[in-house]
Design a protein around this motif. Structure first.
Motif, PDB file in Angstrom:
ATOM      1  N   LYS A 117      23.882 -37.058  27.849  1.00 27.01           N
ATOM      2  CA  LYS A 117      24.991 -36.424  27.041  1.00 27.01           C
ATOM      3  C   LYS A 117      25.168 -37.232  26.407  1.00 27.01           C
ATOM      4  O   LYS A 117      24.898 -38.194  26.328  1.00 27.01           O
ATOM      5  CB  LYS A 117      26.110 -36.224  28.255  1.00 27.01           C
TER       6      LYS A 117
ATOM      7  N   GLN B 158      27.120 -38.912  22.746  1.00 27.58           N
ATOM      8  CA  GLN B 158      28.374 -39.005  22.201  1.00 27.58           C
ATOM      9  C   GLN B 158      27.864 -39.184  20.209  1.00 27.58           C
ATOM     10  O   GLN B 158      26.976 -40.378  19.469  1.00 27.58           O
ATOM     11  CB  GLN B 158      29.235 -39.985  22.071  1.00 27.58           C
ATOM     12  N   HIS B 159      27.654 -37.639  19.888  1.00 27.62           N
ATOM     13  CA  HIS B 159      27.524 -37.883  18.133  1.00 27.62           C
ATOM     14  C   HIS B 159      28.374 -36.390  17.984  1.00 27.62           C
ATOM     15  O   HIS B 159      28.930 -35.201  18.507  1.00 27.62           O
ATOM     16  CB  HIS B 159      26.318 -37.126  17.791  1.00 27.62           C
TER      17      HIS B 159
ATOM     18  N   GLU C 100      27.574 -33.775  15.897  1.00 28.91           N
ATOM     19  CA  GLU C 100      27.202 -32.422  15.832  1.00 28.91           C
ATOM     20  C   GLU C 100      26.086 -32.376  17.230  1.00 28.91           C
ATOM     21  O   GLU C 100      26.737 -30.555  17.644  1.00 28.91           O
ATOM     22  CB  GLU C 100      25.836 -32.418  14.843  1.00 28.91           C
TER      23      GLU C 100
ATOM     24  N   ASP D 216      25.597 -32.385  21.376  1.00 30.45           N
ATOM     25  CA  ASP D 216      26.335 -33.208  22.616  1.00 30.45           C
ATOM     26  C   ASP D 216      25.385 -33.470  23.780  1.00 30.45           C
ATOM     27  O   ASP D 216      25.495 -34.205  24.363  1.00 30.45           O
ATOM     28  CB  ASP D 216      27.148 -31.361  22.836  1.00 30.45           C
ATOM     29  N   TYR D 217      24.167 -32.946  23.870  1.00 30.74           N
ATOM     30  CA  TYR D 217      23.209 -33.260  24.662  1.00 30.74           C
ATOM     31  C   TYR D 217      22.317 -33.485  23.989  1.00 30.74           C
ATOM     32  O   TYR D 217      21.552 -32.496  23.085  1.00 30.74           O
ATOM     33  CB  TYR D 217      22.722 -31.961  25.757  1.00 30.74           C
TER      34      TYR D 217
ATOM     35  N   MET E  47      28.706 -25.127  21.299  1.00 31.11           N
ATOM     36  CA  MET E  47      27.896 -26.066  21.912  1.00 31.11           C
ATOM     37  C   MET E  47      26.723 -26.349  20.960  1.00 31.11           C
ATOM     38  O   MET E  47      25.669 -25.458  20.878  1.00 31.11           O
ATOM     39  CB  MET E  47      27.455 -26.166  23.623  1.00 31.11           C
ATOM     40  N   LYS E  48      26.162 -27.794  20.345  1.00 32.23           N
ATOM     41  CA  LYS E  48      24.948 -27.532  20.238  1.00 32.23           C
ATOM     42  C   LYS E  48      24.125 -29.073  20.885  1.00 32.23           C
ATOM     43  O   LYS E  48      24.067 -29.581  21.136  1.00 32.23           O
ATOM     44  CB  LYS E  48      24.964 -28.038  18.725  1.00 32.23           C
ATOM     45  N   ARG E  49      22.407 -28.733  21.088  1.00 31.37           N
ATOM     46  CA  ARG E  49      21.443 -30.184  22.275  1.00 31.37           C
ATOM     47  C   ARG E  49      20.222 -30.118  21.198  1.00 31.37           C
ATOM     48  O   ARG E  49      20.416 -28.623  20.606  1.00 31.37           O
ATOM     49  CB  ARG E  49      21.256 -28.558  23.284  1.00 31.37           C
TER      50      ARG E  49
END
Length: 313
Positions: A247, A249-250, A252, A254-255, A285-287
């Motif tokens: 996880k 911190q950014h 755009e 999230d993971y 959410m974006k991964r």
């Protein structure tokens, strides 16, 4: 429903042997073909010869013989399964016959890891190992971290468990074919502490979730492109899982997830990472996905914090 999880094996009615490749299953067991009976095969179990299939060759075989089972992995209907091979059940058999397994079990048991949370996977699980086989040792759930610390302590003592030498690191690097340099690879790997040598054999300490840690399957999203990011890791509880989960911190992303074992355990909470991979969008959410192929090109995770500490940046 059959009860299976990552790194279990199973045998079909055709005596094909598969490795389970997921915690969650729908319409069949998500897995990868590993061994098929072959009278000219290089492996042998109970008087029967088998051929071992590497990842790409396994898909070629399955497309020819069971194309309906081929998805992103091999999805085998449950009624095709004759027997499940559980890594935990292999411990007693292997401990009695293999001094390497006995040495690892002894170290971990003294550290407080219960035998119920130890397992052996890979070729040793079905008994199809040979003289070149490595040891893939599993510890489940929270006990994995205790086991990792115990292994690192054992390396410092004059026993059967030793650290990896540079020749072995080179072999591992060539096998993994990562997108980072050899020097960066070794710095990250030495810190992880989950690899070693036992009586001259390379072994990997693998993390698998305990049953209570297996919850809802992750939603599947849509690939929307590639991205290179720098982000701060804020949680890495499942960084040694498959996929490894960070996880971050950014603005755009999230993971960050890694489907290649090379980047498992690559960074600690609070560290700045650089990662490049495929962006997957799920709702809002974006991964960032790393390891979208067997030997991913242009995809990596590196700890900027670690490399700066080692004066490599």
């Amino acid at each position: 429903m059959l009860k299976t999880r990552l790194r279990d094996f199973f045998i079909t009615h055709d005596d094909w042997i598969f490795a389970v490749s997921d915690y969650f299953h729908q319409y069949g067991i998500r897995s990868t073909l590993r061994y098929v009976p072959d009278e000219n095969g290089e492996r042998q179990m109970a008087g029967k010869r088998y051929h071992k299939y590497d990842f790409d060759d396994a898909f070629d075989f399955m497309r020819k013989h069971r194309p309906e089972w081929v998805k992103d992995v091999h999805v085998v209907p449950e009624d095709e399964v004759k027997r499940i091979l559980y890594p935990t059940e292999a411990i007693k058999r292997l401990e009695a016959s293999d001094s390497r397994i006995a040495a690892i079990v002894s170290v971990l048991e003294k550290a407080g890891v219960p035998r119920t949370h130890m397992g052996v996977t890979g070729s040793l699980l079905p008994g199809l190992d040979n003289e070149t086989s490595d040891v893939d040792f599993i510890v489940y759930g929270k006990y994995w971290f205790i086991a990792r610390d115990a292994i690192n302590q054992a390396k410092k003592e004059a026993g059967f468990i030793e650290d990896i030498n540079m020749n072995m690191w080179e072999r591992i690097y060539k096998k993994r074919v990562p997108e980072i340099s050899f020097e960066e690879f070794v710095v990250h790997e030495k810190r992880k502490g989950n690899r070693g040598m036992v009586k001259g054999t390379y072994f990997d300490l693998l993390f698998v979730r305990d049953w209570e840690q297996i919850k809802e399957p992750p939603a599947r999203g849509k690939d929307i492109g590639t991205m290179k990011i720098k982000a701060t890791v804020i949680n890495s509880d499942f960084a040694f899982d498959s996929p490894a989960v960070y996880k971050v911190q950014h603005p755009e992303i999230d993971y960050v997830l890694s489907y290649t074992h090379t980047y498992a355990g690559q960074a600690l909470p609070g560290e700045l990472i650089e990662a490049q991979g495929v962006v997957e969008k799920i709702g809002e959410m974006k991964r960032l996905i790393v390891g979208t192929s067997r030997e991913p090109k242009g995809e990596w995770i590196r700890s900027v914090t670690l490399l700066e500490k080692e004066n490599m940046l």
